[in-house]
Design a protein around this motif. Structure first.
Motif, mmCIF file in Angstrom:
data_model
loop_
_atom_site.group_PDB
_atom_site.id
_atom_site.type_symbol
_atom_site.label_atom_id
_atom_site.label_comp_id
_atom_site.label_asym_id
_atom_site.label_seq_id
_atom_site.Cartn_x
_atom_site.Cartn_y
_atom_site.Cartn_z
ATOM 1 N N CYS A 1 0.832 -1.202 0.000
ATOM 2 C CA CYS A 1 0.000 0.000 0.000
ATOM 3 C C CYS A 1 0.870 1.256 0.000
ATOM 4 N N THR A 2 0.217 2.393 -0.057
ATOM 5 C CA THR A 2 0.875 3.680 0.170
ATOM 6 C C THR A 2 0.210 4.326 1.380
ATOM 7 N N VAL A 3 0.820 5.410 1.873
ATOM 8 C CA VAL A 3 0.280 6.081 3.050
ATOM 9 C C VAL A 3 0.435 7.586 2.897
ATOM 10 N N THR A 4 -0.557 8.319 3.386
ATOM 11 C CA THR A 4 -0.480 9.781 3.428
ATOM 12 C C THR A 4 -0.837 10.248 4.836
ATOM 13 N N PHE A 5 -0.347 11.443 5.172
ATOM 14 C CA PHE A 5 -0.527 11.982 6.518
ATOM 15 C C PHE A 5 -1.244 13.327 6.450
ATOM 16 N N GLY A 6 -2.160 13.544 7.360
ATOM 17 C CA GLY A 6 -2.900 14.797 7.419
ATOM 18 C C GLY A 6 -2.830 15.409 8.800
ATOM 19 N N TYR A 7 -2.783 16.726 8.858
ATOM 20 C CA TYR A 7 -2.682 17.454 10.133
ATOM 21 C C TYR A 7 -4.065 17.756 10.675
ATOM 22 N N LEU A 8 -4.275 17.528 11.970
ATOM 23 C CA LEU A 8 -5.522 17.890 12.624
ATOM 24 C C LEU A 8 -5.349 19.077 13.571
ATOM 25 N N TRP A 9 -4.433 18.962 14.527
ATOM 26 C CA TRP A 9 -4.271 20.007 15.545
ATOM 27 C C TRP A 9 -3.058 19.676 16.392
ATOM 28 N N ASN A 10 -2.430 20.706 16.945
ATOM 29 C CA ASN A 10 -1.361 20.453 17.916
ATOM 30 C C ASN A 10 -1.250 21.618 18.885
ATOM 31 N N ILE A 11 -0.693 21.350 20.039
ATOM 32 C CA ILE A 11 -0.352 22.372 21.019
ATOM 33 C C ILE A 11 0.922 21.920 21.706
ATOM 34 N N GLU A 12 1.796 22.873 21.973
ATOM 35 C CA GLU A 12 3.075 22.524 22.573
ATOM 36 C C GLU A 12 2.894 22.174 24.052
ATOM 37 N N PRO A 13 3.831 21.428 24.641
ATOM 38 C CA PRO A 13 3.805 21.218 26.090
ATOM 39 C C PRO A 13 3.898 22.566 26.798
ATOM 40 N N ILE A 14 3.147 22.708 27.889
ATOM 41 C CA ILE A 14 3.135 23.976 28.617
ATOM 42 C C ILE A 14 3.499 23.710 30.074
ATOM 43 N N PRO A 15 4.764 23.918 30.437
ATOM 44 C CA PRO A 15 5.172 23.707 31.830
ATOM 45 C C PRO A 15 4.643 24.825 32.714
ATOM 46 N N PHE A 16 4.319 24.493 33.958
ATOM 47 C CA PHE A 16 3.862 25.491 34.908
ATOM 48 C C PHE A 16 5.053 26.145 35.615
ATOM 49 N N HIS A 17 4.764 27.159 36.409
ATOM 50 C CA HIS A 17 5.812 27.987 37.004
ATOM 51 C C HIS A 17 6.536 27.225 38.119
ATOM 52 N N PRO A 18 7.869 27.145 38.066
ATOM 53 C CA PRO A 18 8.605 26.326 39.060
ATOM 54 C C PRO A 18 8.343 26.736 40.504
ATOM 55 N N MET A 19 8.316 28.045 40.787
ATOM 56 C CA MET A 19 8.085 28.481 42.149
ATOM 57 C C MET A 19 6.682 28.101 42.619
ATOM 58 N N LEU A 20 5.714 28.235 41.720
ATOM 59 C CA LEU A 20 4.349 27.899 42.099
ATOM 60 C C LEU A 20 4.156 26.392 42.245
ATOM 61 N N ILE A 21 4.905 25.604 41.473
ATOM 62 C CA ILE A 21 4.867 24.148 41.671
ATOM 63 C C ILE A 21 5.389 23.807 43.063
ATOM 64 N N ASP A 22 6.495 24.432 43.458
ATOM 65 C CA ASP A 22 7.030 24.222 44.808
ATOM 66 C C ASP A 22 6.005 24.643 45.861
ATOM 67 N N ALA A 23 5.352 25.779 45.629
ATOM 68 C CA ALA A 23 4.355 26.269 46.582
ATOM 69 C C ALA A 23 3.170 25.314 46.658
ATOM 70 N N ALA A 24 2.745 24.776 45.506
ATOM 71 C CA ALA A 24 1.639 23.827 45.491
ATOM 72 C C ALA A 24 1.990 22.582 46.297
ATOM 73 N N GLU A 25 3.210 22.086 46.108
ATOM 74 C CA GLU A 25 3.631 20.911 46.869
ATOM 75 C C GLU A 25 3.652 21.216 48.363
ATOM 76 N N ALA A 26 4.158 22.395 48.739
ATOM 77 C CA ALA A 26 4.200 22.773 50.151
ATOM 78 C C ALA A 26 2.790 22.879 50.729
ATOM 79 N N SER A 27 1.863 23.388 49.950
ATOM 80 C CA SER A 27 0.481 23.503 50.416
ATOM 81 C C SER A 27 -0.148 22.128 50.621
ATOM 82 N N ILE A 28 0.147 21.203 49.725
ATOM 83 C CA ILE A 28 -0.353 19.838 49.890
ATOM 84 C C ILE A 28 0.166 19.231 51.184
#
Length: 412
Positions: free
Chosen positions: A311-338
């Motif tokens: 067979c043959t194959v073709t590729f089509g684009y639907l949608w993408n979004i890049e990884p979005i890391p959260f703020h390091p200080m706020l991640i630390d604060a979230a862990e401390a709050s937990i």
């Protein structure tokens, strides 16, 4: 001053108001969604806050502070059809309780401005476009794409918005709402099994994973299913089937997830070898390079399987979004709050997308808290979280609010 059990009671009251025997029915821009908004507004009216709907339809409640720099706490009242009782609305009603506590502690004048936001149409359940309201506020809304959207009854997004007092052309003006935003917090049910598997109530979220969505179409040759020997067939489904298995190896190799969500075959009859087979592929990873490698590996595997099947194959684009890391200080604060409410914390990425991703993408320091989901199930009427865990999540969000306000004051 903080009463997490009031949040639980309000969640149950909202469920009774906007759900039925099949689950939550707060689909965006419907009458039930409007009723949910009225439920929220009625409770906000008891506080010294100003309320308004922005140009995209997001609902804002503002408690002015000594500084105009704003701490945002957000969520979404809309649900999928037949959805769960906590998805999205926990965020909003927990934020409401935190707003009550801050107002009482500071006699209506906290050191920084607090804003509670109910984002419009996070789910995208009706028109297929998730994160509508937060995308508008974040500056990532394409009006031409939005104008083309229709629901299953043929109603356009534009007409649905008009019905509830929103003009689509004005939606990008919601960008002004983030002008003074200095931080954004969001509490959400996990919607997955990780925390339950670890027997932990809460987790600090590292960020939202990147997503690549594509179509992969194998092109073979239709032939009679009875008279065509197996060894001379050009079977598009054979190639597709092999790829369906290979994506599990690709996901394991890179530590991500891959999903074939739909498969369409032509001519689609029982007496013919498959001539054309189109499948959709969803791939997710928190690391942008590994996400790209997973998509490349999928293309390489599809090409190989197509050749092996003649067979043959073709590729089509639907949608993408890049990884979005959260703020390091706020991640630390979230862990401390937990750790103020439970002995152990865990850091994990979010596989689903959330409004927090669009806010972080707009440059606002952002973090999320996850609370355990029983059975890892969401978008389902059986979605549930233990009430003691809900109470802990409200306490953790409240503590995180205090830590973030302190951080903002020191940064002023």
């Amino acid at each position: 001053m903080l009463d997490p059990h009031r949040t639980i009671d309000e969640l149950k009251a909202l469920r009774a108001l906007t759900g039925d025997e099949n689950g939550a029915q707060r689909v965006a821009f419907t009458d039930t969604w409007v009723a949910a908004r009225a439920f929220l507004k009625e409770r906000l009216d008891e506080l010294p806050v100003t309320q308004h709907m922005d140009a995209a339809g997001n609902w804002w409640a503002t408690l002015p502070g000594e500084s105009e720099r704003a701490l945002l706490i957000g969520g979404h009242l809309d649900s999928v059809p037949n959805g769960g009782w906590l998805d999205g609305c926990l965020n909003v009603l927990a934020g409401l309780e935190v707003l009550r506590r801050v107002n009482e502690q500071y006699a209506g004048r906290p050191p920084v401005t607090l804003k509670l936001v109910d984002w419009a149409d996070e789910e995208g359940a009706r028109f297929g476009r998730s994160l509508y309201g937060s995308s508008a506020a974040g500056g990532h809304l394409n009006l031409d794409e939005m104008r083309a959207l229709r629901d299953r009854d043929g109603v356009s997004l534009e007409d649905a918005l008009n019905r509830v007092g929103i003009t689509l052309a004005d939606a990008p003006n919601a960008r002004a709402e983030l002008k003074d935003a200095a931080a954004y917090l969001e509490l959400h049910i996990e919607q997955g099994p990780v925390l339950e598997g670890l027997d932990l109530p809460l987790g600090a979220v590292l960020g939202t994973v990147g997503v690549e969505r594509h179509t992969i179409t194998f092109h073979g040759q239709a032939a009679h299913s009875g008279s065509t020997p197996m060894n001379v067939r050009k079977d598009a489904f054979l190639a597709a089937g092999r790829l369906g298995e290979a994506i599990y190896d690709i996901a394991a190799r890179h530590g991500g997830v891959c999903t074939v969500g739909s498969v369409k075959t032509l001519p689609g009859i029982v007496t013919s070898v498959v001539e054309t087979c189109e499948l959709t592929l969803d791939q997710r990873h928190l690391d942008v390079d590994k996400l790209a490698a997973m998509w490349q590996d999928a293309q390489d595997a599809a090409t190989q399987f197509a050749q092996e099947a003649g067979c043959t194959v073709t590729f089509g684009y639907l949608w993408n979004i890049e990884p979005i890391p959260f703020h390091p200080m706020l991640i630390d604060a979230a862990e401390a709050s937990i750790l103020t409410v439970t002995p152990t914390a865990h850091r994990l990425p979010s596989g689903p997308l959330h409004d927090a991703a669009e806010v972080a993408r707009a440059g606002v320091p952002t973090v999320m808290l996850f609370v355990q989901s029983l059975r890892g199930i969401s978008h389902n009427k059986i979605e549930d979280t233990r009430e003691d865990h809900i109470a802990l999540s409200v306490q953790a969000l409240d503590d995180l609010t205090t830590r973030t306000m302190d951080w903002m004051v020191k940064g002023i």
